[in-house]
Design a protein around this motif. Structure first.
Motif, PDB file in Angstrom:
ATOM      1  N   MET A   1      14.259  77.465  34.566  1.00 46.91           N
ATOM      2  CA  MET A   1      14.530  78.021  33.268  1.00 46.91           C
ATOM      3  C   MET A   1      15.986  78.465  33.232  1.00 46.91           C
ATOM      4  O   MET A   1      16.415  79.228  34.087  1.00 46.91           O
ATOM      5  CB  MET A   1      13.645  79.217  32.982  1.00 46.91           C
ATOM      6  CG  MET A   1      12.156  78.953  33.027  1.00 46.91           C
ATOM      7  SD  MET A   1      11.269  80.137  32.020  1.00 46.91           S
ATOM      8  CE  MET A   1      11.233  79.213  30.512  1.00 46.91           C
ATOM      9  N   ARG A  51      10.397  85.708  31.435  1.00 45.27           N
ATOM     10  CA  ARG A  51      10.876  84.407  30.925  1.00 45.27           C
ATOM     11  C   ARG A  51      10.058  83.254  31.469  1.00 45.27           C
ATOM     12  O   ARG A  51       9.732  82.309  30.764  1.00 45.27           O
ATOM     13  CB  ARG A  51      12.354  84.223  31.242  1.00 45.27           C
ATOM     14  CG  ARG A  51      13.214  85.179  30.415  1.00 45.27           C
ATOM     15  CD  ARG A  51      14.643  84.863  30.526  1.00 45.27           C
ATOM     16  NE  ARG A  51      14.907  83.574  29.880  1.00 45.27           N
ATOM     17  CZ  ARG A  51      16.098  83.063  29.732  1.00 45.27           C
ATOM     18  NH1 ARG A  51      17.135  83.722  30.179  1.00 45.27           N
ATOM     19  NH2 ARG A  51      16.268  81.906  29.148  1.00 45.27           N
ATOM     20  N   ILE A  52       9.725  83.311  32.746  1.00 39.30           N
ATOM     21  CA  ILE A  52       8.899  82.265  33.339  1.00 39.30           C
ATOM     22  C   ILE A  52       7.521  82.255  32.684  1.00 39.30           C
ATOM     23  O   ILE A  52       6.946  81.206  32.419  1.00 39.30           O
ATOM     24  CB  ILE A  52       8.800  82.458  34.865  1.00 39.30           C
ATOM     25  CG1 ILE A  52      10.156  82.168  35.502  1.00 39.30           C
ATOM     26  CG2 ILE A  52       7.709  81.586  35.472  1.00 39.30           C
ATOM     27  CD1 ILE A  52      10.269  82.599  36.945  1.00 39.30           C
ATOM     28  N   SER A  53       6.984  83.437  32.391  1.00 36.95           N
ATOM     29  CA  SER A  53       5.654  83.548  31.782  1.00 36.95           C
ATOM     30  C   SER A  53       5.608  82.989  30.363  1.00 36.95           C
ATOM     31  O   SER A  53       4.524  82.713  29.845  1.00 36.95           O
ATOM     32  CB  SER A  53       5.202  85.011  31.770  1.00 36.95           C
ATOM     33  OG  SER A  53       5.054  85.477  33.089  1.00 36.95           O
ATOM     34  N   LEU A  54       6.753  82.833  29.718  1.00 35.40           N
ATOM     35  CA  LEU A  54       6.790  82.285  28.364  1.00 35.40           C
ATOM     36  C   LEU A  54       6.472  80.798  28.322  1.00 35.40           C
ATOM     37  O   LEU A  54       6.081  80.276  27.282  1.00 35.40           O
ATOM     38  CB  LEU A  54       8.162  82.532  27.726  1.00 35.40           C
ATOM     39  CG  LEU A  54       8.492  83.978  27.397  1.00 35.40           C
ATOM     40  CD1 LEU A  54       9.930  84.085  26.887  1.00 35.40           C
ATOM     41  CD2 LEU A  54       7.524  84.544  26.378  1.00 35.40           C
ATOM     42  N   ASP A  55       6.629  80.118  29.447  1.00 33.76           N
ATOM     43  CA  ASP A  55       6.318  78.684  29.499  1.00 33.76           C
ATOM     44  C   ASP A  55       4.819  78.505  29.283  1.00 33.76           C
ATOM     45  O   ASP A  55       4.010  79.137  29.958  1.00 33.76           O
ATOM     46  CB  ASP A  55       6.724  78.122  30.857  1.00 33.76           C
ATOM     47  CG  ASP A  55       6.592  76.607  30.928  1.00 33.76           C
ATOM     48  OD1 ASP A  55       5.543  76.082  30.506  1.00 33.76           O
ATOM     49  OD2 ASP A  55       7.527  75.965  31.408  1.00 33.76           O
ATOM     50  N   PRO A  56       4.415  77.660  28.325  1.00 34.97           N
ATOM     51  CA  PRO A  56       2.990  77.499  28.030  1.00 34.97           C
ATOM     52  C   PRO A  56       2.167  76.948  29.196  1.00 34.97           C
ATOM     53  O   PRO A  56       0.948  77.128  29.234  1.00 34.97           O
ATOM     54  CB  PRO A  56       2.954  76.528  26.849  1.00 34.97           C
ATOM     55  CG  PRO A  56       4.310  75.948  26.747  1.00 34.97           C
ATOM     56  CD  PRO A  56       5.259  76.852  27.470  1.00 34.97           C
ATOM     57  N   LYS A  57       2.811  76.334  30.171  1.00 35.45           N
ATOM     58  CA  LYS A  57       2.076  75.821  31.335  1.00 35.45           C
ATOM     59  C   LYS A  57       1.810  76.901  32.378  1.00 35.45           C
ATOM     60  O   LYS A  57       1.042  76.691  33.302  1.00 35.45           O
ATOM     61  CB  LYS A  57       2.848  74.673  31.965  1.00 35.45           C
ATOM     62  CG  LYS A  57       2.946  73.461  31.061  1.00 35.45           C
ATOM     63  CD  LYS A  57       3.764  72.385  31.702  1.00 35.45           C
ATOM     64  CE  LYS A  57       3.941  71.226  30.736  1.00 35.45           C
ATOM     65  NZ  LYS A  57       4.887  70.233  31.236  1.00 35.45           N
ATOM     66  N   VAL A  58       2.452  78.046  32.227  1.00 37.35           N
ATOM     67  CA  VAL A  58       2.268  79.149  33.171  1.00 37.35           C
ATOM     68  C   VAL A  58       1.093  79.998  32.702  1.00 37.35           C
ATOM     69  O   VAL A  58       1.077  80.484  31.578  1.00 37.35           O
ATOM     70  CB  VAL A  58       3.551  80.006  33.285  1.00 37.35           C
ATOM     71  CG1 VAL A  58       3.323  81.218  34.161  1.00 37.35           C
ATOM     72  CG2 VAL A  58       4.694  79.159  33.811  1.00 37.35           C
ATOM     73  N   THR A  59       0.092  80.168  33.563  1.00 35.93           N
ATOM     74  CA  THR A  59      -1.106  80.912  33.180  1.00 35.93           C
ATOM     75  C   THR A  59      -1.063  82.370  33.600  1.00 35.93           C
ATOM     76  O   THR A  59      -1.817  83.188  33.092  1.00 35.93           O
ATOM     77  CB  THR A  59      -2.373  80.266  33.782  1.00 35.93           C
ATOM     78  OG1 THR A  59      -2.235  80.226  35.206  1.00 35.93           O
ATOM     79  CG2 THR A  59      -2.571  78.866  33.233  1.00 35.93           C
TER      80      THR A  59
END
Length: 70
Positions: A1, A51-59
């Protein structure tokens, strides 16, 4: 990111380890990063996880501090 790693570098954190392993099922992966730094300001780490958690692939995303003397 974009923007995550430079922010950590600016606050003088050091990435010590990075590990990716299979999660609870074959479709997921667990990413673990070992980071060290001086001081008690954890703002950069909090922002990186957000910011990493905003990625829709991150659960899921979380971090915790471990006090240790090397």
């Amino acid at each position: 990111m974009p923007g995550v790693t430079p922010k950590i570098v600016q606050t003088r954190y050091t990435l010590r380890s990075l590990d990716v392993c299979t999660g609870k099922n074959s479709q997921t992966r667990t990413l673990r990063a070992g980071v060290t730094g001086r001081g008690t300001d954890t703002t950069a780490l909090e922002l990186a996880v957000q910011r990493i958690s905003l990625d829709p692939k991150v659960t899921s995303g979380r971090w915790w501090a471990i006090d240790s003397e090397i």
